[in-house]
Design an enzyme around this catalytic site. Structure first.
Site, PDB file in Angstrom:
ATOM      1  N   GLU A  36       0.883  -1.234  -0.147  1.00  0.00           N
ATOM      2  CA  GLU A  36       0.041   0.153  -0.020  1.00  0.00           C
ATOM      3  C   GLU A  36       0.940   1.140  -0.052  1.00  0.00           C
ATOM      4  O   GLU A  36       1.850   1.269   0.749  1.00  0.00           O
ATOM      5  CB  GLU A  36      -0.815   0.136   1.185  1.00  0.00           C
ATOM      6  CG  GLU A  36      -1.795   1.061   1.289  1.00  0.00           C
ATOM      7  CD  GLU A  36      -2.856   1.174   2.576  1.00  0.00           C
ATOM      8  OE1 GLU A  36      -2.721   0.371   3.358  1.00  0.00           O
ATOM      9  OE2 GLU A  36      -3.548   2.163   2.822  1.00  0.00           O
ATOM     10  N   ARG A 262       5.135 -12.472   9.634  1.00  0.00           N
ATOM     11  CA  ARG A 262       5.821 -11.224   9.478  1.00  0.00           C
ATOM     12  C   ARG A 262       7.251 -11.239  10.019  1.00  0.00           C
ATOM     13  O   ARG A 262       7.295 -11.828  11.279  1.00  0.00           O
ATOM     14  CB  ARG A 262       5.316  -9.983   9.798  1.00  0.00           C
ATOM     15  CG  ARG A 262       4.034 -10.066  10.347  1.00  0.00           C
ATOM     16  CD  ARG A 262       3.472  -8.490  10.475  1.00  0.00           C
ATOM     17  NE  ARG A 262       2.533  -8.260   9.422  1.00  0.00           N
ATOM     18  CZ  ARG A 262       2.605  -6.900   8.668  1.00  0.00           C
ATOM     19  NH1 ARG A 262       3.282  -6.039   9.117  1.00  0.00           N
ATOM     20  NH2 ARG A 262       1.627  -6.739   8.145  1.00  0.00           N
ATOM     21  N   LYS A 272       4.450   1.101   9.409  1.00  0.00           N
ATOM     22  CA  LYS A 272       4.632   2.235   8.596  1.00  0.00           C
ATOM     23  C   LYS A 272       3.738   3.448   9.484  1.00  0.00           C
ATOM     24  O   LYS A 272       4.477   4.487   9.428  1.00  0.00           O
ATOM     25  CB  LYS A 272       3.786   2.049   7.223  1.00  0.00           C
ATOM     26  CG  LYS A 272       4.806   1.422   6.081  1.00  0.00           C
ATOM     27  CD  LYS A 272       3.974   1.449   4.819  1.00  0.00           C
ATOM     28  CE  LYS A 272       3.049   0.113   4.637  1.00  0.00           C
ATOM     29  NZ  LYS A 272       2.502   0.068   3.699  1.00  0.00           N
TER      30      LYS A 272
HETATM   31  P1  ATP Z   1       2.662  -1.989   7.875  1.00  0.00           P
HETATM   32  O1  ATP Z   1       1.981  -2.411   9.051  1.00  0.00           O
HETATM   33  O2  ATP Z   1       4.038  -2.114   8.345  1.00  0.00           O
HETATM   34  O3  ATP Z   1       2.303  -0.787   7.139  1.00  0.00           O
HETATM   35  P2  ATP Z   1       1.351  -3.433   5.775  1.00  0.00           P
HETATM   36  O4  ATP Z   1       1.263  -4.930   5.912  1.00  0.00           O
HETATM   37  O5  ATP Z   1       0.300  -2.664   6.042  1.00  0.00           O
HETATM   38  O6  ATP Z   1       2.480  -3.218   6.855  1.00  0.00           O
HETATM   39  P3  ATP Z   1       1.650  -3.156   2.990  1.00  0.00           P
HETATM   40  O7  ATP Z   1       2.206  -2.274   2.197  1.00  0.00           O
HETATM   41  O8  ATP Z   1       0.185  -3.617   3.000  1.00  0.00           O
HETATM   42  O9  ATP Z   1       2.092  -3.106   4.593  1.00  0.00           O
HETATM   43  O10 ATP Z   1       2.611  -4.538   2.786  1.00  0.00           O
HETATM   44  C1  ATP Z   1       2.785  -5.087   1.435  1.00  0.00           C
HETATM   45  C2  ATP Z   1       3.063  -6.756   1.690  1.00  0.00           C
HETATM   46  O11 ATP Z   1       4.267  -6.545   2.597  1.00  0.00           O
HETATM   47  C3  ATP Z   1       2.128  -7.401   2.290  1.00  0.00           C
HETATM   48  O12 ATP Z   1       2.073  -8.625   1.632  1.00  0.00           O
HETATM   49  C4  ATP Z   1       2.510  -7.569   3.694  1.00  0.00           C
HETATM   50  O13 ATP Z   1       2.026  -8.835   4.027  1.00  0.00           O
HETATM   51  C5  ATP Z   1       3.882  -7.655   3.577  1.00  0.00           C
HETATM   52  N1  ATP Z   1       4.747  -7.096   4.835  1.00  0.00           N
HETATM   53  C6  ATP Z   1       4.392  -6.068   5.546  1.00  0.00           C
HETATM   54  N2  ATP Z   1       5.080  -5.896   6.797  1.00  0.00           N
HETATM   55  C7  ATP Z   1       5.812  -7.279   6.588  1.00  0.00           C
HETATM   56  C8  ATP Z   1       6.684  -7.832   7.683  1.00  0.00           C
HETATM   57  N3  ATP Z   1       6.995  -7.177   8.726  1.00  0.00           N
HETATM   58  N4  ATP Z   1       7.376  -8.945   7.243  1.00  0.00           N
HETATM   59  C9  ATP Z   1       6.970  -9.512   6.129  1.00  0.00           C
HETATM   60  N5  ATP Z   1       6.134  -9.287   5.280  1.00  0.00           N
HETATM   61  C10 ATP Z   1       5.456  -7.967   5.700  1.00  0.00           C
HETATM   62 MG    MG Z   2      -1.248  -2.074   5.322  1.00  0.00          MG
END
Ligand code: ATP
Ligand code: MG
Length: 560
Positions: A36, A262, A272
């Site tokens: 995202e 994760r 983020k």
């Molecule tokens: P955050 O909570 O850090 O904002 P998010 O999951 O909302 O993370 P996205 O941009 O939606 O962030 O993530 C893109 C991809 O990266 C998703 O498939 C998510 O599962 C993966 N991802 C995000 N954070 C991690 C992590 N700490 N370890 C492994 N994969 C991750």
């Molecule tokens: Mg997200």
């Protein structure tokens, strides 16, 4: 490089191997990385990138980069560009497969209409709060919405009006009609479209309704022909909804969602939202602050793409959440740089020494090896003269027994040069502060001349007349607690001393105009990287890691 390039197996790869054996999806493997664009990528994303692109590489498949841009309010082009840069920097290529969920808004709308026509979706007028109340709990079933039995015609009409902007934000939603008594809360008539006005950076004001993630994601996967939709563990409870959408809409070649744990890293935060808070409130100096676990921060700090990929390989892929020690990441970069970077001498806290028996105007150019781990790295010349700098910490007036550095009457070797003896310290009469040391050298002990005399300590140094003044930034963990998320406010354990800036360091003349991004080992101090935009007229070096390998120590203590 010692990295193990042969990738190890994991449960996701095993499932894919099984699928290939059964010719599922006609033997195709197609993954995607779906960020995202609401912030910069972090090392957790690197794990997901390595996994998705790595699987495509390993199985002769494809991996898409897809921006999951279904929320007009939080997203921004700045983030899009940084994400592309980071994925490329890590060494992966999406070729022509760069997609945006917003490309599918028309298709998604049509899918929603299809659900309405199949009596599988309805427009609901409950407020979001009421929807939450009606949803029930883990132990109590939910209550059906009074709008659940609207006719197809009425739903089609209202949904179209939602799209046309007849209704206020939040006043109505489209919900999937599934089961308010389902033990899985995600299946209790989840919201799939909401009204939200806000300028979307790609579609502008064309839409005032936006699909929810749970609706957009499986269908974006389907549209792109994704076979394996790999996501993190928190989506496991959403999988029945993912499958329901795919099945109810009769998607041919249904994609399959699979979840992994994760990455969590000690002494830092990864979400983020939290990273943005640190950036926006000035706790750090932008998204690429070298203390952050963002890819851009790690890059500016001096991490290499190989070391991050190596790290992602070593941590593996599992189904249980855990916290990986940040020392392991440091170990990976240290191991790579040990073989690849040039050694130089840099004095971070200079103390002047005068070699009394060395001629005033003499300069000798001495041979110094560039990298003892790499015989091909060759030698360079370094100047030696009467006035030098050594580290303040390498002198003690009243040393303990095992202090093998300088003290009155004691001898040390200067690296690549001579054995010197400290004769006396000159002090400031008023403050008592040590201003300089007076030493003598033994001309018969020049390094490489076949001399045999040994002393216990070897110090790094630079020639005062030739040295270049530099700024050095030393970093420590951003948080003092292993898991900052334990506190109500994660910022409670921020490390106030996470950055130490030294502005009067003295480095070898070799480092006069260093190319930004170049990495060096400063003898005894660690690995450093020339800052990309220093904001200083002196060269600026960021410390990547010190030489102390705490990970190796932890491994040893655990008998590994
Ligand atoms: P955050 O909570 O850090 O904002 P998010 O999951 O909302 O993370 P996205 O941009 O939606 O962030 O993530 C893109 C991809 O990266 C998703 O498939 C998510 O599962 C993966 N991802 C995000 N954070 C991690 C992590 N700490 N370890 C492994 N994969 C991750
Ligand atoms: Mg997200």
């Amino acid at each position: 490089m010692t990295t193990n390039s042969e990738s190890s197996s994991n449960f996701i790869k095993n499932i894919i191997k099984e699928d290939l054996k059964n010719n599922k999806n006609n033997g195709r493997v197609h993954t995607r990385f779906p960020p995202e664009p609401n912030g910069y990528l972090h090392i957790g994303h690197a794990k997901s990138i390595c996994l998705n692109f790595g699987i495509a590489e390993e199985f002769g498949g494809l991996c898409n980069l897809r921006f999951d841009d279904t929320n007009p309010v939080k997203e921004d082009v700045e983030y899009i560009e940084s994400i592309k840069e980071d994925v490329r920097w890590l060494g992966f290529d999406w070729d022509k497969r760069l997609f945006y969920a917003s490309d599918y808004f028309d298709k998604l709308y049509q899918y929603a209409v299809e659900l309405i026509k199949a009596e599988k979706a309805y427009v609901c007028d409950l407020t979001l709060e009421e929807i939450r109340e009606y949803r029930g709990t883990l132990t109590e079933p939910g209550k059906e919405s009074p709008y659940r039995e609207r006719t197809i015609e009425e739903n089609l009409d209202l949904f179209e009006k939602m799209k046309a902007g007849f209704f206020a934000d939040g006043s109505r939603v489209l919900r999937a009609k599934i089961d308010m008594a389902s033990p899985n809360l995600n299946m209790r008539d989840p919201v799939i479209y909401r009204i939200q006005r806000g300028n979307h950076y790609r579609t502008g004001d064309r839409w005032c309704i936006y699909p929810m993630y749970d609706f957009a994601h499986p269908l974006s996967d389907a549209v792109e022909g994704v076979t394996h939709s790999i996501c993190s563990l928190e989506f496991a409870d959403h999988r029945p909804l993912y499958d329901w959408i795919i099945e109810t809409l009769n998607i041919e070649q249904p994609p399959q969602q699979m979840e992994f744990a994760r990455l969590n890293l000690s002494s830092t935060v990864m979400s983020k939202r939290k990273l943005r808070e640190l950036v926006d409130h000035g706790y750090v100096d932008g998204w690429d602050d070298p203390r952050l676990p963002t890819i851009s921060g790690l890059r500016r700090r001096g991490y290499t793409p190989d070391s991050i990929r190596d790290f992602c390989e070593r941590i593996g892929v599992a189904k249980a959440n855990s916290i990986v020690n940040i020392a392991m990441l440091e170990h990976c970069v240290r191991e790579e740089l040990n073989y690849s970077v040039q050694r130089v001498m840099a004095v971070l806290r200079p103390l002047k020494i005068v070699i009394e028996n060395y001629p005033e105007n003499k300069v000798e150019m001495l041979d110094a090896e560039n990298n003892p781990e790499d015989p091909g790295a060759g030698l360079r010349k370094i100047p030696f003269s009467r006035v030098l700098y050594v580290e303040q910490g390498d002198f003690r007036e009243d040393p303990p027994k095992k202090f093998f550095r300088l003290a009155p009457g004691r001898e040390v070797r200067l690296k690549h040069a001579y054995i010197i003896k400290c004769e006396r310290a000159v002090k400031d009469e008023q403050t008592g502060e040590i201003k300089e040391l007076h030493c003598t050298y033994d001309p018969d002990t020049r390094s490489g001349s076949g001399e045999t005399r040994k002393v216990k300590g070897t110090l790094h140094w630079v020639s005062a007349a030739h040295a270049v003044e530099a700024e050095v930034r030393l970093y420590d963990n951003l948080f003092l607690k292993e898991n900052p998320d334990e506190d109500d406010d994660f910022k409670a354990s921020l490390n106030k001393d996470s950055l130490e800036t030294l502005t009067s360091c003295m480095v070898e003349p070799e480092l006069k105009d260093p190319v930004p991004g170049t990495r060096y080992q400063f003898l005894r101090h660690g690995y450093f990287c020339v800052d990309t935009y220093s904001g200083s007229d002196k060269p600026v070096f960021n410390r990547i890691v010190s030489l102390k390998d705490t990970w190796a120590k932890i491994q040893k203590a655990q008998g590994k």
